[in-house]
Design an enzyme around this catalytic site. Sequence first.
Site, mmCIF file in Angstrom:
data_model
loop_
_atom_site.group_PDB
_atom_site.id
_atom_site.type_symbol
_atom_site.label_atom_id
_atom_site.label_comp_id
_atom_site.label_asym_id
_atom_site.label_seq_id
_atom_site.Cartn_x
_atom_site.Cartn_y
_atom_site.Cartn_z
ATOM 1 N N GLU A 95 6.959 7.056 2.913
ATOM 2 C CA GLU A 95 8.200 6.768 1.737
ATOM 3 C C GLU A 95 7.762 6.842 0.430
ATOM 4 O O GLU A 95 6.643 6.900 0.112
ATOM 5 C CB GLU A 95 8.263 5.179 2.317
ATOM 6 C CG GLU A 95 8.579 5.059 3.705
ATOM 7 C CD GLU A 95 8.949 3.494 3.967
ATOM 8 O OE1 GLU A 95 9.041 2.692 3.032
ATOM 9 O OE2 GLU A 95 8.969 3.357 5.110
ATOM 10 N N CYS A 113 7.498 5.217 -7.022
ATOM 11 C CA CYS A 113 6.589 4.425 -6.541
ATOM 12 C C CYS A 113 6.078 5.365 -5.185
ATOM 13 O O CYS A 113 6.656 5.746 -4.467
ATOM 14 C CB CYS A 113 7.162 3.412 -6.017
ATOM 15 S SG CYS A 113 5.739 2.196 -4.897
ATOM 16 N N CYS A 120 -1.921 2.543 6.522
ATOM 17 C CA CYS A 120 -2.814 2.003 5.415
ATOM 18 C C CYS A 120 -3.975 1.085 6.506
ATOM 19 O O CYS A 120 -3.609 0.582 7.312
ATOM 20 C CB CYS A 120 -2.300 0.953 4.413
ATOM 21 S SG CYS A 120 -3.516 0.316 3.409
ATOM 22 N N CYS A 124 -2.825 -5.748 4.838
ATOM 23 C CA CYS A 124 -2.423 -7.038 4.149
ATOM 24 C C CYS A 124 -1.473 -7.598 4.851
ATOM 25 O O CYS A 124 -0.537 -7.063 5.633
ATOM 26 C CB CYS A 124 -2.165 -6.832 2.838
ATOM 27 S SG CYS A 124 -3.391 -6.173 1.531
ATOM 28 N N CYS A 127 2.518 -6.775 4.226
ATOM 29 C CA CYS A 127 2.953 -5.514 4.234
ATOM 30 C C CYS A 127 3.197 -4.899 5.424
ATOM 31 O O CYS A 127 2.394 -4.966 6.446
ATOM 32 C CB CYS A 127 1.837 -4.747 3.609
ATOM 33 S SG CYS A 127 2.210 -2.855 3.260
ATOM 34 N N GLY A 172 -0.313 2.986 1.297
ATOM 35 C CA GLY A 172 -1.962 3.313 1.485
ATOM 36 C C GLY A 172 -2.355 2.398 0.415
ATOM 37 O O GLY A 172 -1.832 2.216 -0.601
ATOM 38 N N GLU A 173 -3.721 2.689 0.183
ATOM 39 C CA GLU A 173 -4.540 2.189 -0.843
ATOM 40 C C GLU A 173 -5.107 3.300 -1.763
ATOM 41 O O GLU A 173 -5.952 4.275 -1.067
ATOM 42 C CB GLU A 173 -5.830 1.489 -0.118
ATOM 43 C CG GLU A 173 -7.039 1.264 -1.272
ATOM 44 C CD GLU A 173 -6.649 0.303 -2.324
ATOM 45 O OE1 GLU A 173 -6.872 1.072 -3.543
ATOM 46 O OE2 GLU A 173 -5.997 -0.607 -2.240
ATOM 47 N N SER A 227 -3.596 -6.432 -6.603
ATOM 48 C CA SER A 227 -2.956 -6.787 -5.531
ATOM 49 C C SER A 227 -3.719 -8.162 -5.400
ATOM 50 O O SER A 227 -4.256 -8.255 -4.611
ATOM 51 C CB SER A 227 -2.702 -6.029 -4.242
ATOM 52 O OG SER A 227 -1.813 -5.053 -4.865
ATOM 53 N N LEU A 228 -3.788 -9.190 -6.106
ATOM 54 C CA LEU A 228 -4.461 -10.526 -6.171
ATOM 55 C C LEU A 228 -3.957 -11.275 -4.867
ATOM 56 O O LEU A 228 -4.520 -11.464 -3.823
ATOM 57 C CB LEU A 228 -4.376 -11.060 -7.255
ATOM 58 C CG LEU A 228 -5.614 -12.120 -7.661
ATOM 59 C CD1 LEU A 228 -6.845 -11.780 -7.389
ATOM 60 C CD2 LEU A 228 -5.171 -12.835 -8.978
ATOM 61 N N HIS A 229 -2.866 -11.895 -5.078
ATOM 62 C CA HIS A 229 -2.104 -12.657 -4.203
ATOM 63 C C HIS A 229 -2.680 -13.879 -3.734
ATOM 64 O O HIS A 229 -2.060 -14.865 -3.235
ATOM 65 C CB HIS A 229 -1.979 -11.898 -2.708
ATOM 66 C CG HIS A 229 -1.250 -10.320 -3.304
ATOM 67 N ND1 HIS A 229 -0.095 -10.284 -3.956
ATOM 68 C CD2 HIS A 229 -1.775 -9.188 -2.678
ATOM 69 C CE1 HIS A 229 0.110 -9.250 -3.949
ATOM 70 N NE2 HIS A 229 -0.631 -8.290 -3.109
ATOM 71 N N CYS A 345 7.259 -1.306 0.833
ATOM 72 C CA CYS A 345 6.449 -0.270 1.411
ATOM 73 C C CYS A 345 6.506 -0.301 3.176
ATOM 74 O O CYS A 345 6.293 -1.469 3.685
ATOM 75 C CB CYS A 345 4.977 -0.200 1.238
ATOM 76 S SG CYS A 345 4.865 -0.347 -0.841
#
Length: 355
Positions: A95, A113, A120, A124, A127, A172-173, A227-229, A345
């Site tokens: 995507e 994006c 991935c 997370c 996600c 993905g990372e 991407s702290l969160h 995503c």
Amino acid sequence: MKGMESIELRGCSLDELIEICQEMGLKRFRAIQLFQWVQQKAVRSWDEMRNIGEVDRQTLSSHLHFHPLERVREQRSKDGTRKYLFRLHDGETIECVLMDYARTMTRDRHTICLSTQVGCAVGCAFCATGLEGFRRNLSTGEIVGQVLDITHYVRQEDPDFQVTNIVFMGMGEPLLNYEQVLKAIQLLNHEQGQTIGMRRMTISTCGVVPKIIQLAKDNPQVGLAISLHAAQDNARNQLVPMNRRYPLASLMEACEEYTQITHRRVTFEVALTSENARQEEAEALVRLLKGQLGHVNLIPVNPVVGTGMERPTSEQIKRFAQVLEDAGMAVSSREERGTDIDAACGQLRRQWEGE
């Protein structure tokens, strides 16, 4: 010519194409023409390359693979956001999202994006991509191809369309596909390609510490988003499993080193849910980021089936942001885009594969 049959046209730099053409007995200018057709004009077939003769096209096509992405689905939001589901040459799907913003002082902003992997491996908690697991890395040509194919389709409606910004925040990372991502950035920046400024491209990572430092040294102009969160290891271990390998202390050290090398601030992304948008969480974030050259971007989570997470209220978001602002931190709340078309995503891909 040995091994040339495996070369992917969209992933070739201009220098690589010049070398390939020379090996084929073709002139340097053919390589320049080929690069411009592919990277600048975003053509999707050999036949569109009108100033390259048929004999030369046949010679080139016998050694260079040209695999435009297959548009499986396109969804358009009421706010103008477009989400694409593309099928790759091996049948896998990815995507990407095009977001249009109002005109700035000079021009409209068109941000894409991009995805960097099929699926991935990080997993997370909020996600949709991670719910489907990891399949493989994308090639350079597949990463660049998302920009080229979206450009191709939109130019059918608007011939002057030009992508202005890139965020590697899709499936993905990015830092786990490091070499391919950096080469894609070079191609997208090239003066005879899309000419997207390095400072208009941002890599978002969940915290692959060694690659953060390497990125600062390899390409200090590209932006970095974390991407702290969560501001405490126990909570972040649950939300972002990569934290178990690279806990917050090491991540903050890497961010400090990044800013020392690049002199650029880091964007810290915090996904807010109805559960974590609390004052104590905001205060913990202030303590963690004290002294960091950074900016906090608050992201209300998109509702994703299977995560059990709910969006916070507008009042919760405002209170959370106020705590950060009172501590002197730069903070913004991400503008909501494409919620009505499941623009987060992995959502469209999950829907399509489930049909």
